[in-house]
Design a protein around this motif. Structure first.
Motif, PDB file in Angstrom:
ATOM      1  N   ALA A  87      43.264 -15.097  -7.063  1.00 12.31           N
ATOM      2  CA  ALA A  87      43.783 -15.888  -8.189  1.00 12.31           C
ATOM      3  C   ALA A  87      45.104 -15.319  -8.690  1.00 12.31           C
ATOM      4  O   ALA A  87      46.041 -16.066  -9.010  1.00 12.31           O
ATOM      5  CB  ALA A  87      42.750 -15.913  -9.315  1.00 12.31           C
ATOM      6  N   PHE A  88      45.182 -14.004  -8.746  1.00 14.37           N
ATOM      7  CA  PHE A  88      46.409 -13.345  -9.213  1.00 14.37           C
ATOM      8  C   PHE A  88      47.576 -13.659  -8.284  1.00 14.37           C
ATOM      9  O   PHE A  88      48.714 -13.861  -8.724  1.00 14.37           O
ATOM     10  CB  PHE A  88      46.158 -11.841  -9.301  1.00 14.37           C
ATOM     11  N   GLY A  89      47.290 -13.711  -6.975  1.00 14.56           N
ATOM     12  CA  GLY A  89      48.347 -13.985  -6.005  1.00 14.56           C
ATOM     13  C   GLY A  89      48.995 -15.342  -6.218  1.00 14.56           C
ATOM     14  O   GLY A  89      50.188 -15.522  -5.943  1.00 14.56           O
ATOM     15  N   ARG A  90      48.217 -16.317  -6.696  1.00 15.86           N
ATOM     16  CA  ARG A  90      48.767 -17.647  -6.959  1.00 15.86           C
ATOM     17  C   ARG A  90      49.568 -17.687  -8.254  1.00 15.86           C
ATOM     18  O   ARG A  90      50.323 -18.625  -8.493  1.00 15.86           O
ATOM     19  CB  ARG A  90      47.635 -18.675  -7.025  1.00 15.86           C
ATOM     20  N   LEU A  91      49.359 -16.698  -9.118  1.00  9.46           N
ATOM     21  CA  LEU A  91      50.006 -16.716 -10.434  1.00  9.46           C
ATOM     22  C   LEU A  91      51.224 -15.803 -10.513  1.00  9.46           C
ATOM     23  O   LEU A  91      52.010 -15.914 -11.459  1.00  9.46           O
ATOM     24  CB  LEU A  91      49.002 -16.262 -11.508  1.00  9.46           C
ATOM     25  N   ARG A  92      51.393 -14.905  -9.564  1.00 13.58           N
ATOM     26  CA  ARG A  92      52.377 -13.844  -9.727  1.00 13.58           C
ATOM     27  C   ARG A  92      53.815 -14.355  -9.763  1.00 13.58           C
ATOM     28  O   ARG A  92      54.700 -13.669 -10.289  1.00 13.58           O
ATOM     29  CB  ARG A  92      52.240 -12.813  -8.611  1.00 13.58           C
ATOM     30  N   ASP A  93      54.059 -15.532  -9.189  1.00 14.61           N
ATOM     31  CA  ASP A  93      55.420 -16.058  -9.161  1.00 14.61           C
ATOM     32  C   ASP A  93      55.760 -16.915 -10.376  1.00 14.61           C
ATOM     33  O   ASP A  93      56.864 -17.440 -10.472  1.00 14.61           O
ATOM     34  CB  ASP A  93      55.638 -16.891  -7.887  1.00 14.61           C
TER      35      ASP A  93
ATOM     36  N   ARG B 241      57.116 -12.527 -18.687  1.00 15.04           N
ATOM     37  CA  ARG B 241      57.862 -11.318 -19.017  1.00 15.04           C
ATOM     38  C   ARG B 241      57.176 -10.082 -18.448  1.00 15.04           C
ATOM     39  O   ARG B 241      57.720  -8.990 -18.513  1.00 15.04           O
ATOM     40  CB  ARG B 241      57.992 -11.192 -20.537  1.00 15.04           C
ATOM     41  N   LEU B 242      55.989 -10.252 -17.942  1.00  7.92           N
ATOM     42  CA  LEU B 242      55.250  -9.129 -17.370  1.00  7.92           C
ATOM     43  C   LEU B 242      55.701  -8.882 -15.930  1.00  7.92           C
ATOM     44  O   LEU B 242      56.048  -9.823 -15.214  1.00  7.92           O
ATOM     45  CB  LEU B 242      53.747  -9.423 -17.411  1.00  7.92           C
ATOM     46  N   PRO B 243      55.653  -7.643 -15.479  1.00 11.74           N
ATOM     47  CA  PRO B 243      56.023  -7.328 -14.079  1.00 11.74           C
ATOM     48  C   PRO B 243      54.861  -7.674 -13.139  1.00 11.74           C
ATOM     49  O   PRO B 243      54.243  -6.777 -12.543  1.00 11.74           O
ATOM     50  CB  PRO B 243      56.304  -5.828 -14.140  1.00 11.74           C
ATOM     51  N   LEU B 244      54.615  -8.960 -12.984  1.00 16.78           N
ATOM     52  CA  LEU B 244      53.432  -9.381 -12.237  1.00 16.78           C
ATOM     53  C   LEU B 244      53.521  -8.988 -10.757  1.00 16.78           C
ATOM     54  O   LEU B 244      52.506  -8.626 -10.150  1.00 16.78           O
ATOM     55  CB  LEU B 244      53.245 -10.893 -12.366  1.00 16.78           C
ATOM     56  N   SER B 245      54.706  -9.075 -10.186  1.00 13.28           N
ATOM     57  CA  SER B 245      54.827  -8.729  -8.765  1.00 13.28           C
ATOM     58  C   SER B 245      54.495  -7.261  -8.531  1.00 13.28           C
ATOM     59  O   SER B 245      53.834  -6.915  -7.533  1.00 13.28           O
ATOM     60  CB  SER B 245      56.248  -9.032  -8.276  1.00 13.28           C
TER      61      SER B 245
ATOM     62  N   VAL C  15      52.538  -5.366 -10.439  1.00 16.01           N
ATOM     63  CA  VAL C  15      51.093  -5.197 -10.628  1.00 16.01           C
ATOM     64  C   VAL C  15      50.332  -5.734  -9.421  1.00 16.01           C
ATOM     65  O   VAL C  15      49.343  -5.137  -8.960  1.00 16.01           O
ATOM     66  CB  VAL C  15      50.644  -5.916 -11.917  1.00 16.01           C
ATOM     67  N   TYR C  16      50.813  -6.839  -8.864  1.00 15.17           N
ATOM     68  CA  TYR C  16      50.149  -7.416  -7.692  1.00 15.17           C
ATOM     69  C   TYR C  16      50.243  -6.472  -6.490  1.00 15.17           C
ATOM     70  O   TYR C  16      49.284  -6.320  -5.730  1.00 15.17           O
ATOM     71  CB  TYR C  16      50.788  -8.760  -7.358  1.00 15.17           C
ATOM     72  N   ALA C  17      51.409  -5.823  -6.344  1.00 12.77           N
ATOM     73  CA  ALA C  17      51.566  -4.874  -5.238  1.00 12.77           C
ATOM     74  C   ALA C  17      50.575  -3.719  -5.372  1.00 12.77           C
ATOM     75  O   ALA C  17      49.994  -3.262  -4.380  1.00 12.77           O
ATOM     76  CB  ALA C  17      53.000  -4.354  -5.208  1.00 12.77           C
ATOM     77  N   VAL C  18      50.354  -3.255  -6.605  1.00 17.55           N
ATOM     78  CA  VAL C  18      49.390  -2.174  -6.823  1.00 17.55           C
ATOM     79  C   VAL C  18      47.968  -2.673  -6.573  1.00 17.55           C
ATOM     80  O   VAL C  18      47.147  -1.998  -5.940  1.00 17.55           O
ATOM     81  CB  VAL C  18      49.531  -1.623  -8.255  1.00 17.55           C
ATOM     82  N   ALA C  19      47.674  -3.887  -7.069  1.00 22.37           N
ATOM     83  CA  ALA C  19      46.314  -4.426  -6.934  1.00 22.37           C
ATOM     84  C   ALA C  19      45.942  -4.681  -5.479  1.00 22.37           C
ATOM     85  O   ALA C  19      44.752  -4.649  -5.129  1.00 22.37           O
ATOM     86  CB  ALA C  19      46.193  -5.729  -7.730  1.00 22.37           C
ATOM     87  N   THR C  20      46.933  -4.940  -4.645  1.00 20.55           N
ATOM     88  CA  THR C  20      46.651  -5.161  -3.220  1.00 20.55           C
ATOM     89  C   THR C  20      46.801  -3.883  -2.403  1.00 20.55           C
ATOM     90  O   THR C  20      46.751  -3.927  -1.169  1.00 20.55           O
ATOM     91  CB  THR C  20      47.594  -6.235  -2.641  1.00 20.55           C
ATOM     92  N   PHE C  21      47.039  -2.749  -3.091  1.00 20.76           N
ATOM     93  CA  PHE C  21      47.181  -1.444  -2.423  1.00 20.76           C
ATOM     94  C   PHE C  21      48.321  -1.469  -1.399  1.00 20.76           C
ATOM     95  O   PHE C  21      48.215  -0.874  -0.313  1.00 20.76           O
ATOM     96  CB  PHE C  21      45.861  -1.054  -1.736  1.00 20.76           C
ATOM     97  N   GLY C  22      49.381  -2.193  -1.717  1.00 19.34           N
ATOM     98  CA  GLY C  22      50.533  -2.285  -0.823  1.00 19.34           C
ATOM     99  C   GLY C  22      50.402  -3.332   0.263  1.00 19.34           C
ATOM    100  O   GLY C  22      51.348  -3.581   1.024  1.00 19.34           O
TER     101      GLY C  22
ATOM    102  N   PHE D 299      42.594  -9.121 -17.255  1.00 20.32           N
ATOM    103  CA  PHE D 299      44.047  -9.250 -17.149  1.00 20.32           C
ATOM    104  C   PHE D 299      44.418 -10.502 -16.354  1.00 20.32           C
ATOM    105  O   PHE D 299      45.301 -11.277 -16.761  1.00 20.32           O
ATOM    106  CB  PHE D 299      44.624  -7.998 -16.480  1.00 20.32           C
ATOM    107  N   VAL D 300      43.741 -10.709 -15.216  1.00 19.24           N
ATOM    108  CA  VAL D 300      44.025 -11.900 -14.407  1.00 19.24           C
ATOM    109  C   VAL D 300      43.695 -13.175 -15.194  1.00 19.24           C
ATOM    110  O   VAL D 300      44.434 -14.162 -15.143  1.00 19.24           O
ATOM    111  CB  VAL D 300      43.232 -11.842 -13.083  1.00 19.24           C
ATOM    112  N   ALA D 301      42.597 -13.136 -15.944  1.00 15.50           N
ATOM    113  CA  ALA D 301      42.229 -14.314 -16.750  1.00 15.50           C
ATOM    114  C   ALA D 301      43.296 -14.605 -17.804  1.00 15.50           C
ATOM    115  O   ALA D 301      43.669 -15.775 -18.023  1.00 15.50           O
ATOM    116  CB  ALA D 301      40.871 -14.090 -17.406  1.00 15.50           C
ATOM    117  N   LEU D 302      43.805 -13.567 -18.477  1.00 19.16           N
ATOM    118  CA  LEU D 302      44.852 -13.767 -19.485  1.00 19.16           C
ATOM    119  C   LEU D 302      46.134 -14.304 -18.856  1.00 19.16           C
ATOM    120  O   LEU D 302      46.805 -15.177 -19.428  1.00 19.16           O
ATOM    121  CB  LEU D 302      45.132 -12.452 -20.215  1.00 19.16           C
ATOM    122  N   VAL D 303      46.475 -13.797 -17.679  1.00 18.52           N
ATOM    123  CA  VAL D 303      47.668 -14.298 -16.985  1.00 18.52           C
ATOM    124  C   VAL D 303      47.476 -15.773 -16.625  1.00 18.52           C
ATOM    125  O   VAL D 303      48.403 -16.593 -16.764  1.00 18.52           O
ATOM    126  CB  VAL D 303      47.940 -13.458 -15.714  1.00 18.52           C
ATOM    127  N   ALA D 304      46.268 -16.122 -16.173  1.00 24.72           N
ATOM    128  CA  ALA D 304      45.984 -17.521 -15.810  1.00 24.72           C
ATOM    129  C   ALA D 304      46.110 -18.440 -17.020  1.00 24.72           C
ATOM    130  O   ALA D 304      46.702 -19.528 -16.941  1.00 24.72           O
ATOM    131  CB  ALA D 304      44.589 -17.627 -15.199  1.00 24.72           C
TER     132      ALA D 304
END
Length: 558
Positions: free
Chosen positions: A174-180, A184-188, A190-197, A249-254
């Protein structure tokens, strides 16, 4: 019961009915086959799964059934039971379709309804088959005896790692669909960290670079790390906090992504609507007299509905955002119910630590707290906690995994050439015939596919309920599924999830409200819910015939 436990139960039911509705949506939403007997295939799947996992019939236990494979290695497991239930329901659906599919739409619907009633009556009258009118019991869901999980063996960390894998993969997907989205948050980052690179895999053009693949791999890494940490140092509470906060966090971003264009006026009206609903329900726990609390609640709810109606009909900008306002109001009300109401009691007694304790339990929803079994922790400002992993969390992870997998496969199916033919059959069979394709064959295939999904949902229901009675499979289940489909959006797979969520939110809410009344009145309230569901069905058909999400526009483009 903590509010998080209520939400877990709610999500289990949404998962089952989401799959059931996806099956009906394949039939009607994508192909145009109106099936009033969908519950019949739900019944076939449920009883088939139960008979596979039950042991051989024991004449001395007052339960009779035709056969039980529970003692047969491999065959008597839940994996084989679900597979058999799905295949048999699909086969029965195809056989039922052969003599009926050429009927006109209304005759087809009524005929299949009759078939489903025949299935139900067979279960009721043939005692030798599945214990007749009495409940079919004596089986348990898989691995239930291992819960609450003990972390001093490898089994506990492995099963908790499996839960983390599913939760992390779904949240990361779900986060991957929202990151773009604009934020104002550094979503990309955070997404890189959440996917372990692993987000770098998106640069690839093959399947490994797809969002589902990266999400699944990230979930697998999270699960393996959790397993290793639990075996090494046992940080169960820390992992539960981390994973729970990530999902919030993902729910709030959504939510912020969905309402990023929300104006202050719409937000204020939505918050006022949600707060007004809470105020209207306050007489239930406060007033002692049954008559007075009923009158006050109905009066306040009526006032709220009239105020909303007047605002929609007389204020132009409110009419333009009427559904948005309801959505904001619902989110605000749920937030108050989940976070604020549970802590009011402890705060009223002046016990701040107890209030923080309750709040902490609801935030860390991946874990269950309390009881005599589990791991004891002492948390600053909160006090002592007994933490454990209960079976319902594990079962929810499995059900959500099934739902997500089937949803993904169905999305691929409806966008494939096969799916385009189904929509062509729905729109105009003559065109399909002129292209050299036989609509009869595609209709039978659709009935088999949709019925198989109904059987799959039935197997999950058998696992969840741990007991079956023929009354559960009444025709009203089909009409509830139709309501879910029309509420979410006919022909929109995502709408099935939304519709199931709204319906079971209504069921859970009315169950909670009924608990404030004496048992005699409570029964009447729960029975009256069917009337409300019927009225809701008519209102949806009249005012929102395309459903809240409407048809999937990408289907039209295909």
């Amino acid at each position: 019961m903590a509010a998080s436990d209520v939400v877990i139960s709610f999500m289990l039911l949404v998962s089952i009915y989401g799959i059931l509705s996806l099956g009906l949506n394949v039939k009607y939403g994508h192909t145009g086959l109106l099936d009033f007997g969908h519950v019949g295939f739900y019944l076939v799947g449920a009883y088939t799964a139960a008979l596979f996992v039950l042991g051989p019939d024991d004449p001395t236990d007052f339960t009779a059934y035709v056969i039980g494979f529970g003692d047969v290695p491999v065959v008597g497991t839940w994996g084989v039971a679900i597979l058999a239930a799905t295949l048999l329901a699909g086969l029965v659906g195809g056989l039922v379709a052969l003599p009926t599919i050429r009927l006109r739409e209304d005759y087809l619907a009524i005929t299949v309804l009759g078939v489903s009633v025949i299935f139900q009556r067979v279960i009721q009258s043939e005692t030798w088959l599945a214990n007749g009118p009495d409940a079919l019991r004596g089986y348990s869901p898989p691995l239930q005896s291992l819960f609450p999980l003990a972390m001093d063996t490898t089994v506990g960390p492995a099963l908790f790692g499996l839960i983390i894998t599913v939760v992390w993969a779904i949240a990361t997907g779900a986060f991957g669909r929202l990151r773009d989205g604009d934020s104002r948050l550094p979503l990309s980052a955070v997404y890189a960290v959440a996917t372990f690179g692993l987000a770098r895999l998106h640069r690839r053009t093959d399947g490994l670079g797809s969002l589902p693949a990266v999400s699944a791999l990230a979930g697998l890494v999270a699960g393996l790390l959790s397993f290793a940490l639990l075996v090494a140092v046992d940080p169960l509470l820390t992992l539960g906090v981390l994973v729970s906060l990530y999902t919030w966090f993902v729910a709030l971003v959504a939510v912020s992504h969905h309402y990023r264009h929300l104006g202050w006026r719409e937000g204020a009206v939505g918050v006022a609507l949600g707060t007004g609903l809470l105020v209207a329900l306050l007489p239930l726990p406060i007033v002692e007299s049954v008559g007075l609390k009923s009158a006050l609640t109905l009066g306040l709810l009526g006032t709220l509905v009239v105020a909303y109606y007047l605002a929609v009909t007389r204020v132009e900008w409110v009419a333009a955002v009427k559904l948005t306002v309801v959505g904001v109001g619902a989110l605000w009300f749920v937030a108050l119910w989940y976070f604020l109401l549970p802590i009011l009691g402890p705060l009223g007694d002046g016990d701040v630590a107890a209030a923080l304790n309750v709040l902490f339990q609801n935030v860390v929803w991946v874990l269950q707290f309390g009881g005599d079994v589990g791991i004891d922790y002492a948390v600053v400002f909160i006090g002592d906690l007994t933490t454990k992993v209960d079976y319902s969390r594990f079962q929810l992870a499995g059900f959500v995994l099934f739902l997500a997998g089937l949803y993904y496969v169905l999305e691929l199916t409806v966008r494939s050439p096969f799916g385009r033919v189904l929509r062509a059959v729905r729109n105009d069979e003559t065109v399909v015939q002129s292209l050299g394709k036989d609509p009869f064959v595609y209709k039978v295939q659709t009935m088999a596919l949709g019925s198989a999904l109904g059987g799959f949902a039935g197997a999950l229901w058998a696992m969840y309920a741990q007991g079956l009675t023929f009354t559960t499979f009444a025709p009203r289940i089909t009409f509830i599924t139709l309501l879910i489909m029309f509420l979410g959006g006919v022909g929109n797979n995502k709408g099935m999830l939304l519709g199931a969520g709204i319906f079971w939110a209504f069921q859970q809410a009315t169950t909670q409200l009924a608990s404030y009344f004496p048992p005699a009145v409570r029964v009447n309230i729960q029975a009256f819910r069917l009337v409300v569901v019927g009225v809701l069905f008519l209102l949806v058909l009249y005012y929102v015939p395309e459903g809240l999400l409407g048809r999937d526009e990408r289907e039209v483009e295909g």
